[in-house]
Design an enzyme around this catalytic site. Structure first.
Site, PDB file in Angstrom:
ATOM      1  N   THR A 175       0.818  -1.215   0.000  1.00 18.19           N
ATOM      2  CA  THR A 175       0.000   0.000   0.000  1.00 18.19           C
ATOM      3  C   THR A 175       0.849   1.261   0.000  1.00 18.19           C
ATOM      4  O   THR A 175       0.483   2.274  -0.604  1.00 18.19           O
ATOM      5  CB  THR A 175      -0.942  -0.004   1.220  1.00 18.19           C
ATOM      6  OG1 THR A 175      -1.815  -1.129   1.126  1.00 18.19           O
ATOM      7  CG2 THR A 175      -1.778   1.269   1.292  1.00 18.19           C
ATOM      8  N   SER A 202       1.201  -7.449  -0.931  1.00 14.29           N
ATOM      9  CA  SER A 202       1.729  -8.588  -0.174  1.00 14.29           C
ATOM     10  C   SER A 202       0.787  -9.785  -0.155  1.00 14.29           C
ATOM     11  O   SER A 202       1.197 -10.885   0.216  1.00 14.29           O
ATOM     12  CB  SER A 202       2.082  -8.162   1.256  1.00 14.29           C
ATOM     13  OG  SER A 202       0.933  -7.836   2.006  1.00 14.29           O
ATOM     14  N   THR A 261       0.990  -4.587   4.339  1.00 12.59           N
ATOM     15  CA  THR A 261       0.680  -4.964   5.725  1.00 12.59           C
ATOM     16  C   THR A 261      -0.014  -6.315   5.830  1.00 12.59           C
ATOM     17  O   THR A 261       0.031  -6.945   6.888  1.00 12.59           O
ATOM     18  CB  THR A 261      -0.208  -3.903   6.391  1.00 12.59           C
ATOM     19  OG1 THR A 261      -1.439  -3.785   5.655  1.00 12.59           O
ATOM     20  CG2 THR A 261       0.487  -2.555   6.448  1.00 12.59           C
TER      21      THR A 261
END
Length: 322
Positions: A12, A51, A84
Site C-alpha cells: 500500500t 503482499s 501490511t
C-alpha cells in the site's frame, strides 16, 4: 560513510488508485520522495506487488536481498517497504534466518500513497532513522509502524484499516519528537539455516477446526500431496474428535501437523481430551506454542525445506516455540 539500504517490495505504501482499486505503482526511490532524512540511503526494488500476492519464492528473494545488504560494511541497517497484509509472516521468516547485528525494519502503510492522509511517508522516515541508529544494534528484525517498533515474533496485524494495526510482539523501541528510545531486546532464538530452493515449492495448507467442520479438507490436503498441515484449533488448541484420526493418518504418512489456535493471544495447551489438545498432541501433532497460525506455518516451512529427519525437525520446531 554508512547508509541505510531500503528494499522495496510494493504494498500500500507504494500504491495509487486506479480503476478497480489501488495497485502498486511507485518504486522504493519514489516512495522515499523528499522525506528530509538525516542519513544517507540507497534503494533496491526486488518485488513490485501487494503482499497478498507473495509466494514462498518471493520470500527467498527478499531474504537474499537482506542478507546481501547486511554483508556490506557500509550498510548500517535495512528497511523493507512491504504490504501490511502478510508483513507479520515475512518479518518472522526473516527473523528465523537473521544472524547480523544490523537491524532490519519492515514498514508500510494502511493508506495509499495518493491519499492526502497517507501514513506511509512518516512510517518510512521513522523506519530509516531507526535503522541508521546505533541504538537499534542487535534489535533483530522488527516491524515499525506508528512510532513503535515491535519484534517480529508474535507481532500481528490487529485491524484491517486502522493505522495503529500492529501489536503483540516485544516492544523494542519508540520514536517520538524525533527521538528514538530503545526499550527492550527480544529473547533470542536459535538462528536457522537458510532454506534451499525447495522452499519455494512447499505446499502447507491451513485447515480450520470449527463447530460443524469435518476432516474432509484435511484428508483432501493429504491426498493432494501436502508437505505439512497446520490445524488451527479453537481455544487452547482443540478440535472436533474427527480430526484425531486425520492427524494420526498424516503423522503415519510422514506429513507433519502443527496444532495452533485461532485465539489471538495465549499458548496451545494440552488440557482437554476427546479431540482436545491432549488427544491431538498425543497423536503426534506439533504444538505451535505461542506462535500464531501463520508464523507457525512459516517455521514449519523453513524446517521442511531443510529435509530433516522427523525427530530433528520436531526438536528444532519445539526449540522455536518455547
Amino acid at each position: 560513510m554508512s547508509y541505510v539500504h531500503v528494499i522495496g517490495t510494493g504494498g500500500t505504501i507504494a500504491s495509487r488508485a486506479e480503476a478497480g482499486g489501488s495497485v502498486v505503482a511507485d518504486s522504493a526511490e519514489q516512495v522515499l520522495g523528499s522525506l528530509g532524512l538525516s542519513t544517507g540511503v540507497t534503494t533496491e526494488d526486488v518485488l513490485h506487488i501487494n503482499s497478498f500476492h507473495l509466494t514462498f519464492a518471493d520470500l527467498l528473494t527478499i531474504h537474499h536481498a537482506v542478507h546481501a545488504a547486511c554483508a556490506r560494511p557500509e550498510v548500517s541497517g535495512v528497511v523493507i517497504t512491504h504490504g501490511t497484509d502478510t508483513m507479520e509472516e515475512t518479518a518472522f521468516f526473516l527473523s528465523l534466518l537473521h544472524d547480523a547485528d544490523k537491524p532490519v525494519v519492515l514498514t508500510g502503510a494502511q493508506r495509499a500513497a495518493d491519499l492526502p492522509n497517507t501514513d506511509g511517508p512518516e512510517n518510512l522516515r521513522q523506519a530509516v532513522e531507526a535503522a541508521a541508529s546505533a541504538t537499534m544494534r542487535g534489535a533483530g528484525v522488527v516491524i515499525g509502524f506508528e512510532a513503535e517498533f515491535h519484534a517480529a515474533r508474535h507481532t500481528r496485524k490487529r485491524h484491517t484499516l486502522a493505522t495503529t494495526t500492529f501489536s503483540g510482539g516485544t516492544l523494542i523501541a519508540q520514536y517520538h519528537n524525533d527521538v528514538l528510545t530503545r526499550l527492550a531486546t527480544a529473547v533470542p532464538y536459535p538462528v536457522l539455516d537458510a532454506p534451499t530452493a525447495d522452499f519455494a515449492e512447499l505446499n502447507i495448507p491451513v485447515i480450520d477446526a470449527a463447530p460443524g467442520s469435518t476432516a474432509e479438507l484435511f484428508y483432501a490436503a493429504l491426498a493432494s500431496g501436502a508437505d505439512g498441515i497446520v490445524l488451527q484449533g479453537v481455544g487452547a488448541g482443540n478440535a472436533p474428535p474427527v480430526f484425531t484420526d486425520a492427524v494420526q493418518a498424516a503423522v503415519a504418512a510422514g506429513v507433519p501437523v502443527v496444532l495452533s489456535t485461532r485465539v489471538p493471544t495465549g499458548p496451545v495447551a494440552a488440557i482437554y481430551g476427546n479431540g482436545g489438545g491432549v488427544t491431538l498432541l498425543d497423536s503426534g501433532a506439533l504444538s505451535a506454542g505461542q506462535l500464531n497460525t501463520y508464523q507457525a506455518r512459516m517455521l514449519l516451512a523453513v524446517l521442511l525445506a531443510q529435509k530433516l529427519p522427523a525427530g530433528t525437525l520436531r526438536a528444532r520446531f519445539e526449540a522455536q516455540t518455547l
